[in-house]
Design a protein around this motif. Sequence first.
Motif, PDB file in Angstrom:
ATOM      1  N   LEU A   8       4.905   8.348  34.329  1.00  0.00           N
ATOM      2  CA  LEU A   8       5.188   7.478  32.693  1.00  0.00           C
ATOM      3  C   LEU A   8       4.358   8.117  31.589  1.00  0.00           C
ATOM      4  N   ALA A   9       2.860   7.688  31.960  1.00  0.00           N
ATOM      5  CA  ALA A   9       1.919   8.210  30.822  1.00  0.00           C
ATOM      6  C   ALA A   9       1.968   8.934  30.443  1.00  0.00           C
ATOM      7  N   LYS A  10       1.687   9.655  31.260  1.00  0.00           N
ATOM      8  CA  LYS A  10       1.726  11.147  30.900  1.00  0.00           C
ATOM      9  C   LYS A  10       2.990  11.544  29.535  1.00  0.00           C
ATOM     10  N   HIS A  11       4.324  11.018  29.697  1.00  0.00           N
ATOM     11  CA  HIS A  11       5.646  11.309  29.068  1.00  0.00           C
ATOM     12  C   HIS A  11       5.058  10.546  28.204  1.00  0.00           C
ATOM     13  N   ILE A  12       4.512   9.638  27.970  1.00  0.00           N
ATOM     14  CA  ILE A  12       4.363   8.899  26.501  1.00  0.00           C
ATOM     15  C   ILE A  12       3.674   9.506  25.990  1.00  0.00           C
ATOM     16  N   TYR A  13       2.044   9.958  26.085  1.00  0.00           N
ATOM     17  CA  TYR A  13       1.843  10.397  25.470  1.00  0.00           C
ATOM     18  C   TYR A  13       1.781  11.698  24.938  1.00  0.00           C
ATOM     19  N   ALA A  14       2.885  12.497  25.850  1.00  0.00           N
ATOM     20  CA  ALA A  14       3.970  13.711  25.205  1.00  0.00           C
ATOM     21  C   ALA A  14       4.518  13.487  24.034  1.00  0.00           C
ATOM     22  N   LYS A  15       4.941  11.868  24.106  1.00  0.00           N
ATOM     23  CA  LYS A  15       6.068  11.430  22.446  1.00  0.00           C
ATOM     24  C   LYS A  15       5.072  10.989  21.587  1.00  0.00           C
ATOM     25  N   VAL A  16       4.137  10.814  22.006  1.00  0.00           N
ATOM     26  CA  VAL A  16       3.482  10.044  20.624  1.00  0.00           C
ATOM     27  C   VAL A  16       2.693  11.883  19.916  1.00  0.00           C
ATOM     28  N   GLN A  57      11.950   3.565  34.942  1.00  0.00           N
ATOM     29  CA  GLN A  57      11.448   3.315  33.470  1.00  0.00           C
ATOM     30  C   GLN A  57      11.551   3.695  31.912  1.00  0.00           C
ATOM     31  N   ILE A  58      12.218   4.302  31.920  1.00  0.00           N
ATOM     32  CA  ILE A  58      12.494   5.267  30.316  1.00  0.00           C
ATOM     33  C   ILE A  58      13.381   3.937  29.846  1.00  0.00           C
ATOM     34  N   ASN A  59      14.316   3.503  30.522  1.00  0.00           N
ATOM     35  CA  ASN A  59      15.745   3.126  29.905  1.00  0.00           C
ATOM     36  C   ASN A  59      14.657   1.066  29.636  1.00  0.00           C
ATOM     37  N   VAL A  60      13.615   1.272  30.618  1.00  0.00           N
ATOM     38  CA  VAL A  60      13.367  -0.398  30.032  1.00  0.00           C
ATOM     39  C   VAL A  60      12.282  -0.039  28.775  1.00  0.00           C
ATOM     40  N   LEU A  61      11.388   0.730  28.642  1.00  0.00           N
ATOM     41  CA  LEU A  61      11.404   1.565  27.236  1.00  0.00           C
ATOM     42  C   LEU A  61      11.797   1.072  25.495  1.00  0.00           C
ATOM     43  N   LYS A  62      12.696   1.983  26.231  1.00  0.00           N
ATOM     44  CA  LYS A  62      14.153   1.805  25.234  1.00  0.00           C
ATOM     45  C   LYS A  62      14.602   0.820  24.856  1.00  0.00           C
ATOM     46  N   LEU A  63      14.671  -0.673  25.910  1.00  0.00           N
ATOM     47  CA  LEU A  63      14.658  -1.967  25.073  1.00  0.00           C
ATOM     48  C   LEU A  63      13.748  -2.827  24.729  1.00  0.00           C
ATOM     49  N   SER A  64      12.870  -1.950  24.787  1.00  0.00           N
ATOM     50  CA  SER A  64      11.375  -2.733  23.805  1.00  0.00           C
ATOM     51  C   SER A  64      11.595  -2.998  22.203  1.00  0.00           C
TER      52      SER A  64
END
Length: 1780
Positions: A403-411, A576-583
């Motif tokens: 999850l951390a790697k995926h978020i950083y790649a998105k940023v 986990q991605i779905n939880v982040l999408k509801l941010s």
Amino acid sequence: MAASELYTQYARVWLPNALEVWKPAELTKDYSPGDRVLFLQLEDGTDVEYKIDPQTKRLPPLRNPDILVGENDLTALSYLHEPAVLHNLKVRFVESKMIYTYCGIVLVAINPYESLPIYDHDIIHAYSGQNMGDMDPHIFAVAEEAYKQMARDERNQSVIVSGESGAGKTVSAKYAMRYFATVSGSSCETNVEEKVLASNPIMEAIGNAKTTRNDNSSRFGKYIEIGFDKNYRIIGANMRTYLLEKSRVVFQAAEERNYHIFYQLCASSHLPEFKALKLGSADDFLCTGQGGIPVIEGVDDTKEMRSTRKAFSLLGISETQQMGVFQILAALLHLGNVEVKEGTMDSSAILAENNHLMVFCELMGVAYEDMSHWLCHRKLKTTTETYVKPLPKAHAVNARDALAKHIYAKVFSWIVDRINESLRSAIKQRSFIGVLDIYGFETFDINSFEQFCINYANEKLQQQFNMHVFKLEQEEYMKEDIPWTLIDFYDNQPCINLIEAKMGVLDLLDEECKMPKGSDDTWAQKLYNTFLKKSEIFDKPRMSNKAFIIHHFADKVEYQCEGFLEKNKDTVNEEQINVLKLSKFDLLVELFRDEETAAPTGRTKTTRPGQAQRDNKKTVGTQFRNSLNLLMETLNGTTPHYVRCIKPNDHKSPFTLDPIRAVQQLRACGVLETIRISAAGFPSRWTYQEFFSRYRVLMKQKDILSDMKLTCKNVLEKWVKDHDKYQFGKNKIFFRAGQVAYLEKLRSDRLRKACVRIQKTIRCWLARKRFLRMRRAAVTIQKHARGYLARCRVAFLRRTRAAVVIQKNQRMLAARRRYQDLRCAAVIMQRLLRAYQARQTYCKLLYEHKVLIVQRWVRGWLARRRYQRSLRAVVYLQSCVRRMAARRELKKLKVEARSVEHFKKLNVGMENKIMQLQRKVDEQIKENRELGERLSSTERSWAAESERLGREVERLRGAEEESRVAAEKLPSLLEQLSFLRQELETTRGEKEAVQEEARAYREENEKRVSELNEKNSLLMTEKENLTQLIQEQSKKGFLKRIICVSVIFLHLVEERRRYQSLLSEYAQLEGRYADLKEEMTLTTGKPGHTREDSSYSSNGSEGTFSSGLSGSQGRNSSDVTDMSVLLKLQRRVTELEQEKQTLQRHLDKREEVQEDHARTAAELKTAGRAELDLVALKRQELESENKRLKTDLAELRQSLATVSKSASAKTPSSPGPGSAPYNVLLEQLDSANEELEIRKEEVLLLRSHLVRQEALKHNKDGELWLAYEGLKETNRVLVSQLQMQDRDHEEGLEELRVEVCRLREENSQQQQLISQSLLLPPEGRVDAGLQHEITRLTNCNLDLMEQQGKQDKMIRKLKKQLKTYMNRMEEYEGQVERVVPDPEPGTPGRITRKERDFKGMLEYRRGDESKLLKGLVLELKPRGVAVNLLPGLPAYILFMCLRHADYCNDDQRVSTLLNSTINSIKGLIKKKGSDFETVSFWLANTCRLLHCLKQYSGEEPFVKQNTPRQNKHCLTNFDLSEYRQLLNDLAVQVYQQLVKSMEETLLPMIVPGMLEHETIQGVLGSKPTGLRKRTSSLPGEAVYTVDSIIQQLSLFHATLTQHDVDHDLIKQVVRQLFYITCSVTLNNLLLRKEMCSWSKGLQIRYNVWQLEEWLDEHGLSGCGAKEMLEPLIQAAQLLQVKKKTEEDAQAICTMCSALTTPQIVKVLNLYTPVIEFEERVPTSFIKTIQVLLKDRVESPQLLMDAKKIFSVTFSFTPSSLALETIQIPSSLNLGFLTRV
């Protein structure tokens, strides 16, 4: 000649070596074909035998001659092989400190691990415009070649930078982009080049990290396309990235760091804006503390964070978005610290209230419960049901890291997209230059998926590189008509097919990823089954079944299969991605918005839930392959330029080369492949002229023919029998590898034989001469020696007898003493030996005792350890048995749980629950039915009410619309308020700065006056002393005076140079202002644009405000814009009034200072005159500043009028331009300006009357005394009036201060009102704001009207006083007229001067100035005037017109004529600045007009050489000293433009003429230059020599003389040109290694001598031009002097006084022998030079400032020409002028 014939005695070869790769050796015996052993000797003297392989019979490679070692281009070497390349790079890098080397089309860059001063702006300008091979190898040369080919061929370019980590790829790419940004500039005022460079710190922060090999290693690949417009200026850029190393976010090896941005955040955590992120030290977080080195030596992360944020802001990323990015990155740090606890039954859990997870959820705006749940669970979906499965601890940790790697790649992707948006331009892109910074070939102990992709990319790039090199070789042969055969080069297409072809490695990997139970092991087996027996480049390790080997072009690499599938799939838990999408965090939602739109469309086949999304998602390998193919398509459509970066060692030692590491990288980056391709053809290429010059010694006189090509052909056929070893092209001779070395051997043999013959003859003569001299000396010596020997014999006999007696007694005494010493020594030795034996016995006993104690304790400890080990084994065995029993019980329980009985037990009571739910549903239905009936009745009751509410709704909608409109105005008012605050702060700062400057200037003036007084007294004292001692110490006093005068003169020259440089900058800014004004004028004509005041266009804050206002409100904000314009206008009026008051006070002070200096001018002489000039200059600057402010005010009024017209059409009722307040304000400004003009006219009128009265007094002293007394009374009245006006001005200043205080109070009231309005509802807030604004504007209007009334009253009062004074003056004039009779009938009654009788004037009507200047300046042909008419005629005509305006006492005509003349000349110089004829012509005329103003000014220093007639022509009414200063400034600008135009003409000739051309034929020995051939050597281009330079200088001198330029000014021009010649020549010498030789030094000295001869011929020896050539002369001498011993070093330090230490060291490093008899400069000698020069105080600059322009002085040169004799030719079309 066969290659084996070169292996003779003393031939030098290379031997393989394990430590140094290649080791030099020398043959001690000739080699004969068939020998199996070579007898060699190493450099250390060791003899070795080299065994030759009987099958291959391969001999060791030969070494190149010493003169070819250290070449700029590796292809210039005669022997092209690996040891030659390695040795050449080592010599250049280690000994010469050169990091760049060409290898054909490749630039090899070695990382020096040290900062070098070779990237400054002067270096950039030195390489700009140069051809590829003209200068030493440099990254700037490659960038310039790419830029030049883009402009010349109109083809896109690309610069490919590659190399392994730590080789310097990122730095090389950064410098290439800096070069493009510096040379090209941007096509608009958005500073795109700054944005392109600003992307570097951002990408380094988020994409670079510290590794064991590099402190700033790029962990991704990038390709930046820099776009250019049709004028080849930067308009934008675009960036693509490849294969970001995401795993570094969660894991770093030892001594490595995470990405820099994390450490920058931690270092800046103390800042207030970062307090909410709850960060701390980098050691506190797992993601930043694994490597153990959170700090890089020499790097300040806090400072780097400021640079990163500054770059973000420059690229248009707002502060909110920046904080959003930092918030996400901080959340990732906290996520890495989330600890997962192991649970029961393969589950895991996160403790409740985990602080780091709470911070993570808070920063990300997500629910804590959801995130903590899905970090430890995952959802499994089947066709019918969905299961939630707990994750073991290891899987949960992996899911957290994923999850951390995926978020950083998105940023990372989001930032790259924002950068591209900022760099994107709306202007059409004509071409681009791409800069590719990509990883090089990598091979480690453990190679995984990342190394596989990197090496795959390098295979593709290497294939493209090989094809391009082969294509260039083919084009070169075809251009020269050389028959060529197909060159065999390594084709890596099979390796590429193995990876990317159908059913290749990537396809099999993707297929295995789609399998439900796919694993790394099954994928490895598929690889073995598919490729092991079918492909030669695929192999399997012997001891492993989980790895495979691929034979790449550089080396074979073993890849471990473990982790390939996981990294290729790059899976993340969807929940986990779905939880982040509801941010609730908008930026986070934006990052994952693209995933929502990635669902497949158009599918008809039914799939399982989630399967479609997984099938549609591309794997990492597929994405990388597609992006790589797109990159290759882009590169194939461009012209590539290659930069190969080499890492010299793994220890980061500066200028240290590890041969093993260097060879590995040379093989991997394709440099050796380039050498091999070149060596397969004809690598050595010489032009016929170079070949003839070099090998002239091999020819006899009869062999030299008129046809040089035929001569070269005959010589080669004579010496080289094999015709395949060379080919003749159109312009060059092509040689096989080794042939140049063979020719060099023949040349050196021929030279050696000639030297031997010369030495034989000279040595014979010297030996005979020495023998005869020795013979004569021997006879004389023998005669004296024999007598001396006889005397010595007698003395010897006497000494012998005495010695025998002395020896007898001495020996007896020595024997006795020896015996006593031996006896005493024996006793002492016995005593010491016995004591030593006793101590040894004691130590032995003590040692044995301690050993027994140690053994006892050790044996006990061993026994206890055996017991504990047994105990632990028993416990462990019990644990295993119990665990086995527990597992059996667990399996039994699981079986029971799955059974039907178990489910029945669980479902007991479910039927009852269902029945209860059914009853609840029935009751709910009944309630719904009752509610429906009640709803129908309610609807009927509210039917009538709805109509009434509809009408009420319509009314409320109208009110809402009005409220919305009012609410939209509120943000603009708030922005205006913040803007006013900023302006107020800016005004305060400016006011304090002005006050401080005035105070400093006042103190400086007082200090200067006191210093001048002290100097005056000192000078008087010194004068008296010198008068007394003039007879005794005349020479000493004379020298002191010379020194003082020289020091003062140097200070004066320096001040003048600074002033003229400021004047040049002012002229440039003025030109830029004119261009911007024209662009704004053009922009105003376009629809939808409104012109704004120029004074606000350069203000960054106001520009931001206006742009934000227009962007937020659009067309509906016209009324708000009008309010802002009105506020700006009010503020501008206040500023102008304050500046007017300040300038008036400064002017009065300057006039007082000028009067004081005028009284002391006779005593101070030169110093006082310089102070007066300085004061006059300051006054002129203040007045010009006042005029500029008036101009700005007029432009502001015009722009406001334009805004008024546009605003009146939109909102007639708005309080902007056109309204009553606005008109009142404009009327007030007009009245103030009229008052200023009236006062100015009154002062001038009174001054003219005073002049008349003074003239009458001088004519009749005795009779006009009464008139004089009356005038004195008038003067007193005027003085009192002026004092009254000063008091009024002071009162006005006090009023302005009160006004500022009032505005501050009003500002605070507005702040309070806004804070109160924010508490009100929206409707009340808008109404309150509007009501307050209306009240404020009304009060302002009333105040302005009251001020206008007061000023009108004051004007009327002053007019009445003026009329009174005029009447009194007329009465005095009447009295004078009655007393003084008229001398002549034609003279006017009141004016007694006879101005109308003066001659030499030209009369013209008012308004004819434009016609006069059009015919005299704009349309005049300089060549015709200079040849056929009087030199300086335009200046004389303008001055005669000026005299007539002075005669008529017309101030307006004088100012109009002079200002129009100055502006016309400026415009002409700007338009035709490159035309030397025009610029030199108007330089002469400007100086002549300046001299005329001085000559006829009537001042005593300028009228000494005038004739009586010329003295009568002096100006009488006006003092034009201010305009003289303006003309002097104009002459300086014209002079600087003249120097620039001459420099443009002379610059292309300097380097070819002074350095490249061989003026002395046969002195220089040309050397091969490789593939980077200078274009100047190609046929068809102009060849410049030193004669060309001299001819151009003669042309310049003749033109200047023809235009009658002052001789002193010509000297200054020549001095400037010689400085430019010296600086350009020396700079090129410092950047060109092949030019630093003994013969080139001789050539330079000869060329300098020719320039000196030209100075002597034209009488310019004393102008200082020879001194300007001194650095070049010393550099040439440095190339020729001896450079071995310490005495030589001291002599060099003494000789090179005009060269700096870096320049001396650079020349010594670059010194290159041209012939084998020369020697290189030892490194120890260079270090000695540096030690000797370390105390020298000088500039550290390497290059001379070629753009420096010396200050110019215009010495006064009066004209003997009488003005009344000048005739105006009819060809000038000036018939409207009348001679008076």
